[in-house]
Scaffold this active site. Structure first.
Site, mmCIF file in Angstrom:
data_model
loop_
_atom_site.group_PDB
_atom_site.id
_atom_site.type_symbol
_atom_site.label_atom_id
_atom_site.label_comp_id
_atom_site.label_asym_id
_atom_site.label_seq_id
_atom_site.Cartn_x
_atom_site.Cartn_y
_atom_site.Cartn_z
ATOM 1 N N HIS A 85 0.808 -1.235 0.000
ATOM 2 C CA HIS A 85 0.000 0.000 0.000
ATOM 3 C C HIS A 85 0.838 1.281 0.000
ATOM 4 O O HIS A 85 0.390 2.304 -0.522
ATOM 5 C CB HIS A 85 -0.917 0.045 1.227
ATOM 6 N N ASP A 128 -3.423 -10.174 -2.385
ATOM 7 C CA ASP A 128 -3.965 -9.713 -1.111
ATOM 8 C C ASP A 128 -5.424 -9.290 -1.366
ATOM 9 O O ASP A 128 -5.798 -8.997 -2.513
ATOM 10 C CB ASP A 128 -3.149 -8.505 -0.635
ATOM 11 N N HIS A 143 -6.740 -6.564 -0.657
ATOM 12 C CA HIS A 143 -6.804 -5.136 -0.990
ATOM 13 C C HIS A 143 -5.916 -4.793 -2.189
ATOM 14 O O HIS A 143 -4.861 -5.397 -2.380
ATOM 15 C CB HIS A 143 -6.355 -4.305 0.224
ATOM 16 N N ASP A 170 -5.895 -11.993 3.814
ATOM 17 C CA ASP A 170 -7.117 -11.324 4.267
ATOM 18 C C ASP A 170 -8.265 -11.609 3.298
ATOM 19 O O ASP A 170 -9.367 -11.072 3.443
ATOM 20 C CB ASP A 170 -6.915 -9.813 4.482
HETATM 21 ZN ZN LIG Z 1 -4.815 -6.486 2.636
#
Ligand SMILES: [Zn+2]
Length: 377
Positions: A183, A226, A228, A313
């Site tokens: 991120h 992931d 995200h 996740d």
């Molecule tokens: Zn994540």
């Protein structure tokens, strides 16, 4: 599979502001403990690496790489912010530096004032917002030590992949990178990420390849699975065509302002960024359809190396994810990726990203690694 681990990655323990509360961050040291514990009863081999004890020249090489890819004043902020806040009486030693004011472009209607937002402020509270885009990535006393150890595992993973002799060439290595990296940009933390480990890995591959005899320019693909979207990794490679970025992630989820199918890269990099968002509640069957598309695009790119940003996740009980994947599904996903003739053969560095059900994280990780290795038998 060799799994690289550095004890210093367990030191970082920060707070985050989430759902109106200041709380211990979901991204916590116990995540690594869970993975190590599950690996104990497997054939995967944990290799312990300690950044402080590394060969000096290698450490310098690694530090040069981080400095070449990330903003110098941002790195200085990560290194010093906690001690500066404590020294100025702004924070208890056990607390975390968290931002409270961000430089937002919409603050000014006048374009002529936008320059006010570009210069690092001197005020310590303002600086914490200048170098972050959310309130999840607190800087605690040991954060810098873990961030460097984590990025060094990415670097070491590449070094071992590329220096292994042809006779017993390593095909895949996993680096237990904590904190994660996908991120953060190279000048802003966010989403529990401080230094972008995938960026470090890719640039390390390029650096080692340039030193080979004869030197060459490798083609690289990053597959990010992931839950995200890896906004920071996408951002770094968005205008480059030698590095293909492919991501499967939750649609309209954190980090909210990136991850759509319309983001295809720009300039030279147009066509070298592929986002495959999936609605919340998606099943493993839906997920595997996206994996098939991702693999097809990576095969077209014909990379020499793969960097896999691996998050758990996507697990059905994850507090920060919303897919319906179960433990055995990770083996199926790994097998589907490696079923490809090309991806079954090229050297791959696996980096740990998210995954916040600590009790299941280790078993989910082992399921993936078992599925990945099965293809080699
Ligand atoms: Zn994540």
């Amino acid at each position: 599979m060799f799994v690289l681990f550095d004890p210093a990655t367990r030191l970082h323990k920060a707070e985050e502001f989430l759902s109106g509360k200041l709380m211990p961050a979901w991204e916590c040291p116990a995540r690594i403990d869970s993975i190590l514990s599950s690996l104990e009863s497997t054939n995967h081999q944990v290799v312990t690496i300690q950044l402080a004890g590394s060969d000096e020249s290698r450490s310098k090489d690694f530090c040069d790489l981080v400095a070449a890819t990330h903003d110098a004043s941002y790195l200085e902020h990560l290194r010093t912010a906690h001690s500066v806040w404590v020294a100025e009486g702004a924070l208890e030693p056990h607390g975390s530096v968290l931002p409270e004011c961000f430089p937002v472009k919409r603050l000014f209607n006048s374009r002529s004032l936008e320059g006010n937002l570009e210069q690092p402020p001197t005020d310590i509270f303002a600086r914490s917002g200048f170098y972050a885009f959310d309130m999840s990535s607190g800087i605690a006393e040991e954060t810098w030590a873990s961030v460097m150890a984590s990025a060094n595992l990415a670097y070491e993973g590449v070094r071992r992949l590329m220096e292994s002799g042809d006779g017993k060439r390593l095909k895949s290595i996993t680096a237990l990178t904590r904190p994660p990296g996908h991120h953060c940009t190279t000048s802003m933390s966010g989403g529990y990420c401080y230094v972008n480990n995938a960026v470090v890995a890719v640039e390390a591959i390029k650096k080692f390849a340039a030193r080979k005899n004869p030197p060459y320019k490798p083609k690289i693909a990053i597959l990010d699975i992931d839950f995200h979207h890896g906004n920071g990794t996408q951002d770094y490679f968005y205008s480059k065509r030698d590095v293909l970025y492919v991501s499967i992630h939750g649609q309209d989820e954190f980090p909210y302002y990136s991850g759509s199918e319309q983001e295809v890269g720009e300039g030279e990099g147009e066509g070298y960024n592929l986002n495959l968002p999936l609605p919340c509640g998606s099943s493993v069957e839906q997920y595997l359809e996206k994996v098939k598309l991702a693999v097809r695009r990576i095969e077209e790119h014909r990379p020499d190396y793969l960097v896999l940003s691996l998050g758990f996740d996507t697990y059905m009980l994850d507090p920060l994810g919303a897919f319906k994947l179960d433990t055995e599904d990770y083996a199926a996903i790994a097998e589907r990726i490696r079923f490809s003739d090309l991806l079954g053969q090229i050297p791959t560095l696996i980096l740990l990203e998210g995954g916040y059900v600590v009790e299941r994280l280790g078993d989910n990780c082992v399921a993936f690694l078992d599925g990945w290795e099965r293809r080699l038998d």
